[in-house]
Design a protein around this motif. Structure first.
Motif, PDB file in Angstrom:
ATOM      1  N   UNK A   1       0.693  -1.223  -0.051  1.00 27.03           N
ATOM      2  CA  UNK A   1       0.061  -0.112   0.091  1.00 27.03           C
ATOM      3  C   UNK A   1       0.896   1.245   0.099  1.00 27.03           C
ATOM      4  N   UNK A   2       0.341   2.450  -0.660  1.00 27.60           N
ATOM      5  CA  UNK A   2       1.141   3.535  -0.804  1.00 27.60           C
ATOM      6  C   UNK A   2       0.312   4.605   0.129  1.00 27.60           C
ATOM      7  N   UNK A   3       1.116   5.762   0.488  1.00 31.54           N
ATOM      8  CA  UNK A   3       0.603   6.592   1.508  1.00 31.54           C
ATOM      9  C   UNK A   3      -0.712   7.138   1.043  1.00 31.54           C
ATOM     10  N   UNK A   4      -0.964   7.168  -0.160  1.00 27.66           N
ATOM     11  CA  UNK A   4      -2.288   7.857  -0.619  1.00 27.66           C
ATOM     12  C   UNK A   4      -3.412   6.766  -0.681  1.00 27.66           C
ATOM     13  N   UNK A   5      -3.074   5.585  -0.162  1.00 27.82           N
ATOM     14  CA  UNK A   5      -4.223   4.380  -0.614  1.00 27.82           C
ATOM     15  C   UNK A   5      -3.940   3.775  -1.738  1.00 27.82           C
ATOM     16  N   UNK A   6      -3.204   4.181  -2.719  1.00 29.71           N
ATOM     17  CA  UNK A   6      -2.981   3.316  -3.876  1.00 29.71           C
ATOM     18  C   UNK A   6      -2.139   2.057  -3.477  1.00 29.71           C
ATOM     19  N   UNK A   7      -2.024   1.316  -4.857  1.00 23.79           N
ATOM     20  CA  UNK A   7      -1.339  -0.053  -4.570  1.00 23.79           C
ATOM     21  C   UNK A   7      -0.187  -0.035  -5.604  1.00 23.79           C
ATOM     22  N   UNK A   8       1.230   0.044  -5.027  1.00 23.56           N
ATOM     23  CA  UNK A   8       2.183  -0.019  -5.727  1.00 23.56           C
ATOM     24  C   UNK A   8       2.823  -1.447  -6.033  1.00 23.56           C
ATOM     25  N   UNK A   9       3.592  -1.580  -7.133  1.00 21.60           N
ATOM     26  CA  UNK A   9       4.078  -2.566  -7.427  1.00 21.60           C
ATOM     27  C   UNK A   9       3.487  -3.150  -8.847  1.00 21.60           C
ATOM     28  N   UNK A  10       4.051  -4.431  -9.410  1.00 18.40           N
ATOM     29  CA  UNK A  10       3.682  -5.001 -10.414  1.00 18.40           C
ATOM     30  C   UNK A  10       3.204  -6.375 -10.400  1.00 18.40           C
ATOM     31  N   UNK A  11       2.500  -6.964 -11.120  1.00 23.77           N
ATOM     32  CA  UNK A  11       2.125  -8.139 -10.855  1.00 23.77           C
ATOM     33  C   UNK A  11       3.158  -9.239 -11.547  1.00 23.77           C
ATOM     34  N   UNK A  12       3.322 -10.364 -10.960  1.00 23.63           N
ATOM     35  CA  UNK A  12       4.302 -11.289 -11.315  1.00 23.63           C
ATOM     36  C   UNK A  12       3.832 -12.085 -12.854  1.00 23.63           C
ATOM     37  N   UNK A  13       4.754 -12.306 -13.528  1.00 26.71           N
ATOM     38  CA  UNK A  13       4.199 -13.038 -14.683  1.00 26.71           C
ATOM     39  C   UNK A  13       4.448 -14.453 -14.458  1.00 26.71           C
ATOM     40  N   UNK A  14       3.079 -14.975 -14.143  1.00 29.36           N
ATOM     41  CA  UNK A  14       3.206 -16.592 -13.729  1.00 29.36           C
ATOM     42  C   UNK A  14       2.016 -17.270 -14.420  1.00 29.36           C
ATOM     43  N   UNK A  15       2.119 -18.394 -15.041  1.00 30.07           N
ATOM     44  CA  UNK A  15       1.371 -19.149 -15.750  1.00 30.07           C
ATOM     45  C   UNK A  15       0.437 -20.141 -14.814  1.00 30.07           C
ATOM     46  N   UNK A  16      -0.714 -19.878 -14.845  1.00 25.89           N
ATOM     47  CA  UNK A  16      -1.402 -20.561 -14.002  1.00 25.89           C
ATOM     48  C   UNK A  16      -1.631 -21.873 -14.514  1.00 25.89           C
ATOM     49  N   UNK A  17      -1.395 -22.899 -13.923  1.00 25.32           N
ATOM     50  CA  UNK A  17      -1.504 -24.273 -14.530  1.00 25.32           C
ATOM     51  C   UNK A  17      -2.095 -25.271 -13.252  1.00 25.32           C
ATOM     52  N   UNK A  18      -3.313 -25.151 -13.288  1.00 28.10           N
ATOM     53  CA  UNK A  18      -4.090 -26.007 -12.259  1.00 28.10           C
ATOM     54  C   UNK A  18      -4.100 -25.325 -10.868  1.00 28.10           C
ATOM     55  N   UNK A  19      -3.781 -23.955 -10.854  1.00 31.81           N
ATOM     56  CA  UNK A  19      -3.655 -23.234  -9.550  1.00 31.81           C
ATOM     57  C   UNK A  19      -4.287 -21.896  -9.679  1.00 31.81           C
ATOM     58  N   UNK A  20      -5.055 -21.028  -8.834  1.00 31.29           N
ATOM     59  CA  UNK A  20      -5.427 -19.726  -8.666  1.00 31.29           C
ATOM     60  C   UNK A  20      -4.169 -18.854  -8.234  1.00 31.29           C
ATOM     61  N   UNK A  21      -4.086 -17.674  -9.046  1.00 29.45           N
ATOM     62  CA  UNK A  21      -2.997 -16.725  -8.652  1.00 29.45           C
ATOM     63  C   UNK A  21      -3.552 -15.637  -7.838  1.00 29.45           C
TER      64      UNK A  21
END
Length: 567
Positions: free
Chosen positions: A190-210
């Motif tokens: 979380x950022x100080x203004x309430x936003x979300x910082x960061x980038x989503x990992x590159x994961x190929x979902x193979x039989x699981x939820x991400x």
């Protein structure tokens, strides 16, 4: 790397059942109590009791008469459905909201998902998590496409849910493939203004939820204060909720894990309110919310939850994972009491125990976290117990493991029955006291997994399920538990924990004393020689070495005989 009772990142309403096409993530408009798509909204109800199947079905999906088996480790909890071709294609830019009545009663927190069948590969693939309604009879989801064949299934592995945390963009351990049900990449904060910082990992979902993790803790100065400020008012909480919901919509994320650790007890009520609001918003969009919470602690004759109201939080979370309890010296004594306390307040099927491949070090008031390789590099340090001038040819010299030498009052590497771990204690420099390192491996994890069955928990989570070869490989213990539900309770062979000494090229003679040291009779030739110490945690071997400079022994002069004149 000073951390207290933490994961790697730190110290530690009704689902919406309306359905039909709706505008997809690029142009969704979000409202306070739910996400209601603008555009064409067509009610899609699959209340099985009223469906005749096939002929006469006017919904987007109709019951199918195809006989397709569920994959191993899964079972159907709904009928199999086929897309109704008479409805035509869903307009581009619209999603499809689906609601399906279950044919099988499921426990709270069961691992339910919608799956599609691929005829070309004859495999089932996950589409989206299935959000269960309050009555436990109907599940809902949002599709971004129109799979030809779909059904709702649940994972019925004997070991329950298997949750895997991953550092950002880290590869999954090879033994985790096909066995984990949820992957939590640690991507956001979380950022100080309430936003979300960061980038989503590159994961190929193979039989699981991400479901990525939004994490905050006291390992980074100021992070906990940011969360406290966000939680401080209704307006800032509402803004933070909307920021999270918007980010999930932007990245097409189907669920999220909140891991706001190390909060003060003053944030207890505001954190509970925040989670409740976020849960309502996400469930309105058929998305999942899971939590990672620090373990309660035993204080005198009671269990202290601190800033986390487990009873209330369990009402507005799909799953709760208890972060690793770091203090191995007290784990086996207090964890049964903590789990007994929690399972009286939280549905056990919703509660997940987290195990770790990290070693921990205790002493004083701190608990440090380290890799197995780091721990064993401390254990295998070597020293020469002799002055440099005394290291000469054809001389008996003591070589010792710096941190396992029992002649120095140390324990050496041993199996600790009290903690069910391989451990060793050593002394710090400058009289700073002693420290004890506990190693997590195949043996110790088995005794922790025993608690999952004892308290009928919903499964197990792995703190770091990456392919990092420097961590303890705990998967040989996890795999049989996942497939059978039974932990392997074994102790290492004591002989495997004994040190092994070697001189390169077998120069001189070295003999183990059985006390964490060895006697080395140096070679007759001066030179530099390499001596290595090999230790095991009962599973893998670790080696360290030093170079020892052997000088020629000084020649002692003998007085010449003196002639005595004859008398």
């Amino acid at each position: 790397m000073n951390r207290r009772s933490q994961l790697p990142w730190g110290a530690s309403s009704q689902p919406s059942l309306y359905g039909g096409p709706r505008q997809s993530r690029g142009s969704r408009q979000l409202f306070v109590l739910g996400a209601i798509a603008l555009g064409v909204i067509i009610l899609v109800w699959f209340l099985i009791g009223r469906m005749c199947g096939g002929a006469g079905c006017t919904d987007y999906y109709c019951p199918s008469d195809r006989k397709i088996e569920a994959p191993e480790g899964y079972e159907f909890v709904s009928r199999i459905f086929a897309y109704n071709q008479d409805k035509g294609a869903v307009a581009p830019g619209n999603d499809l909201s689906i609601a399906v009545e279950l044919t099988t009663e499921v426990p709270d927190g069961a691992a339910l998902s919608f799956y599609r069948y691929i005829d070309e590969t004859r495999n089932w693939e996950p589409i989206a998590p299935a959000v269960l309604d309050a009555q436990g009879k109907v599940v809902a989801a949002t599709f971004t496409g129109t799979p030809g064949i779909m059904a709702v299934m649940r994972r019925n592995a004997p070991g329950g849910q298997v949750v895997a945390y991953l550092p950002h963009n880290a590869p999954l351990h090879r033994d985790a493939a096909g066995r984990v049900s949820i992957v939590h990449p640690i991507d956001f904060k979380p950022a100080s203004d309430g936003a979300i910082s960061g980038e989503l990992s590159t994961i190929k979902a193979e039989g699981f939820e991400v479901y990525p993790v939004i994490a905050s803790n006291n390992s980074v100065r100021g992070d906990v204060a940011i969360v406290e400020n966000i939680l401080a008012s209704r307006e800032s909480r509402a803004n933070h909720v909307q920021q999270i919901v918007s980010r999930l919509a932007k990245d097409n994320i189907k669920g999220v894990d909140i891991a706001y650790l190390d909060l003060p007890v003053t944030a207890r009520t505001s954190f509970t309110l925040f989670i409740g609001d976020l849960y309502n918003q996400l469930h309105a969009q058929n998305k999942q919310l899971t939590l990672t919470l620090p373990s309660p602690i035993k204080v005198q004759n009671r269990v202290d939850e601190g800033a986390y109201d487990w009873t209330e939080l369990a009402k507005t979370a799909d799953l709760i994972k208890m972060a690793p309890y770091r203090d191995q010296a007290t784990f086996r004594l207090t964890m049964p009491e903590i789990l007994q306390y929690l399972t009286e307040r939280v549905a056990p099927a919703k509660l997940i125990l987290t195990v770790s491949p990290y070693a921990t070090e205790t002493g004083g008031e701190t608990v440090n976290v380290m890799s197995l390789a780091q721990a064993m590099s401390i254990a295998t340090r070597v020293t020469v117990r002799a002055e440099a001038d005394a290291i000469t040819t054809s001389t008996n010299i003591k070589i010792a493991g710096t941190n396992i030498d029992k002649d120095e009052g140390l324990t050496g590497i041993r199996w600790s029955a009290d903690t069910a771990t391989v451990a060793f204690s050593y002394k710090q420099a400058q009289g700073a006291g002693s420290r004890t390192i506990y190693l997590e491996n195949f043996f110790s994890i088995g005794f922790k997994l025993e608690l999952v069955g004892t308290y009928k928990l919903g499964g197990v989570a792995v703190e770091d399920a990456s392919a990092n070869e420097f961590l303890g490989n705990i998967w040989p213990a996890l795999v049989p538990f996942i497939t059978s539900g039974q932990p392997i309770l074994l102790q290492p062979n004591p002989q495997d924990l004994n040190p092994k000494w070697k001189v390169k090229d077998n120069q001189g003679t070295i003999e183990d004393t059985g006390r964490g040291s060895a006697n080395w009779f140096t070679p007759a030739q001066a030179g530099t020689y390499t001596i290595s110490l090999t230790l095991s945690d009962g599973v893998s071997l670790f080696e360290n070495s030093i170079e020892v400079n052997v000088k020629a022994r000084p020649v002692t002069s003998t007085p010449s005989p003196t002639a005595t004149p004859a008398r």
